[in-house]
Design a protein around this motif. Sequence first.
Motif, PDB file in Angstrom:
ATOM      1  N   TYR A  41       0.756  -1.337   0.203  1.00  0.00           N
ATOM      2  CA  TYR A  41      -0.154   0.063   0.119  1.00  0.00           C
ATOM      3  C   TYR A  41       0.714   1.176  -0.130  1.00  0.00           C
ATOM      4  N   GLU A  42       1.859   1.216   0.832  1.00  0.00           N
ATOM      5  CA  GLU A  42       2.934   2.523   0.955  1.00  0.00           C
ATOM      6  C   GLU A  42       3.672   2.699  -0.482  1.00  0.00           C
ATOM      7  N   HIS A 104       0.775  -7.654  -8.846  1.00  0.00           N
ATOM      8  CA  HIS A 104       0.637  -6.846 -10.307  1.00  0.00           C
ATOM      9  C   HIS A 104      -0.281  -5.706 -10.084  1.00  0.00           C
ATOM     10  N   SER A 105      -0.624  -5.384  -8.743  1.00  0.00           N
ATOM     11  CA  SER A 105      -1.357  -4.207  -8.629  1.00  0.00           C
ATOM     12  C   SER A 105      -0.778  -3.117  -8.898  1.00  0.00           C
ATOM     13  N   SER A 106      -1.298  -2.207  -9.850  1.00  0.00           N
ATOM     14  CA  SER A 106      -0.732  -0.866 -10.045  1.00  0.00           C
ATOM     15  C   SER A 106      -1.540   0.357  -9.545  1.00  0.00           C
ATOM     16  N   GLU A 107      -2.503   0.229  -8.712  1.00  0.00           N
ATOM     17  CA  GLU A 107      -3.178   1.253  -8.059  1.00  0.00           C
ATOM     18  C   GLU A 107      -3.790   0.583  -6.554  1.00  0.00           C
ATOM     19  N   LEU A 108      -3.802   1.410  -5.824  1.00  0.00           N
ATOM     20  CA  LEU A 108      -4.372   1.206  -4.507  1.00  0.00           C
ATOM     21  C   LEU A 108      -5.812   0.288  -4.576  1.00  0.00           C
ATOM     22  N   PHE A 179       8.320   4.192  -7.350  1.00  0.00           N
ATOM     23  CA  PHE A 179       6.987   4.511  -6.998  1.00  0.00           C
ATOM     24  C   PHE A 179       5.981   3.969  -7.656  1.00  0.00           C
ATOM     25  N   GLY A 180       5.014   3.371  -7.300  1.00  0.00           N
ATOM     26  CA  GLY A 180       3.753   2.787  -7.788  1.00  0.00           C
ATOM     27  C   GLY A 180       3.858   1.253  -8.297  1.00  0.00           C
ATOM     28  N   ASP A 279      11.157   6.260   2.386  1.00  0.00           N
ATOM     29  CA  ASP A 279      10.019   5.748   1.729  1.00  0.00           C
ATOM     30  C   ASP A 279      10.365   4.773   0.967  1.00  0.00           C
ATOM     31  N   ALA A 280       9.322   4.051   0.384  1.00  0.00           N
ATOM     32  CA  ALA A 280       9.404   2.846  -0.503  1.00  0.00           C
ATOM     33  C   ALA A 280      10.762   2.775  -1.684  1.00  0.00           C
ATOM     34  N   SER A 281      11.127   3.906  -1.924  1.00  0.00           N
ATOM     35  CA  SER A 281      11.878   3.944  -2.906  1.00  0.00           C
ATOM     36  C   SER A 281      13.287   4.028  -2.378  1.00  0.00           C
TER      37      SER A 281
END
Length: 455
Positions: A41-42, A104-108, A179-180, A279-281
């Motif tokens: 999610y993050e 493979h989710s690309s959006e929340l 990100f994403g 952050d995630a990156s």
Amino acid sequence: MTQKPIQKPVLNLSQIINMSVGFFGIQFGWDLQRANMGRIYENLGANPDQVPLLFLAAPLTGLIVQPIIGYLSDRTWHPTWGRRRPYFFIGALIASIALVFMPHSSELWMAASLLWILDVFGNVAMEPFRAFVSDKLPDHQVNRGFIMQSMMIGLGGSIASALPWIFNNMFSVSNVASFGEIPHNVKYSFYLGAFFFFAAVLYTVLTTKEYPPTEEEIIESKKGKGFINGVREILAAFKQMPKQMRIISLVQFFTWPGLFLMWFYYTTAVAVNVFGGKDASDPVYAAGADFGSLTLAYYSVVTFLFALILPKIADALGRKATHAICLLCGALGLISVAWVHDKNMLYLCMTGVGIAWASILSMPYAMLSGYLPKAKVGIYMGIFNFFIVMPEIIASLGFGWLMRNVLNNDRLLAVQLGGGLMILAAVICYLWIKDNRKEDKILATELAIEENKTV
């Protein structure tokens, strides 16, 4: 033609293992999402105060699906598939497909939708497993059945939670994503999880037979059918809960928020508060999240090992005292995360959580099993789940505000708050639940006698 009630035979260790292996796969799926969904999610752009709401799928599906599946499985019988096994199979198949698509989710919204599907069919597979123990085992072996489930849960959870770390550190699979996007080590973990989920449940379906319904159960199943009648029966059972079940349910109500807050925030709290990631990156954040997942795997190993000695402790102290002490160990583990300066001290914190988890997965059900009417075990196990999912619904709907306005989005404070609620659960357990030490010792003696007869 009605059949005579079946005298349940004493099962040997291999038979109890066969009927429990499916729980290994189910827990594999649950722990993959618990260890990684906050991170996913993050990665997809969620703020910490949004995470609880995005986890709302799990408690809502549990609240609705489990009692319905319990009601239906109590009334199901097929000469080949049996009573509970059709639900094991269908739930595992669709949940495994959701696991494959999740990374493979690309959006929340896509990740939240797939989590919803995963939780619906994970519950379809899981709920009948609790009733399965009461179906298959004589009363004096029920403890052993639930403890074996705890061991399978610990084993499955330990491997599932460690997979991102294993793929990154042993196979050099990248743990950083833009990100994403979702890191490749998380993707591969979900693929492997889908395989284990389905394969383990299929093993139990193929190796374990079920007993045909008794005359009492046939009469009960013919009393009324249909959705409306099912709702009425669930509501009636809720109103008629045995007193002991009400107290144990209250203990559950305050126990599980501690676990939910850990699953919501622990991995990312380690990444930010212990490792200092941004952050995630950030590679530091990614390393912290992987290490957090590894320590979650460790607590599952503790659960597996502690489950081996838990029956003896329960025989000596009684179920309620054993459960209260284990809950206090878990509370101390969660609260002490804030005192950690050396990352390896997290293993000590998670030792307490692993001890608590072994007891949470077995002692409440063992305390409860003797108080439920045999023809409605599925329904009551589903209702018992209300007191697990209701606090999560409350946390999902209201904890975001608390994180934002009171805790200043401090993930570590949220984990500590969960430990405080677990202390409250331990106090209620010890003070209010009936002491059944004598009953436990009688059951242990009966078990020893029966096992000597089968040698």
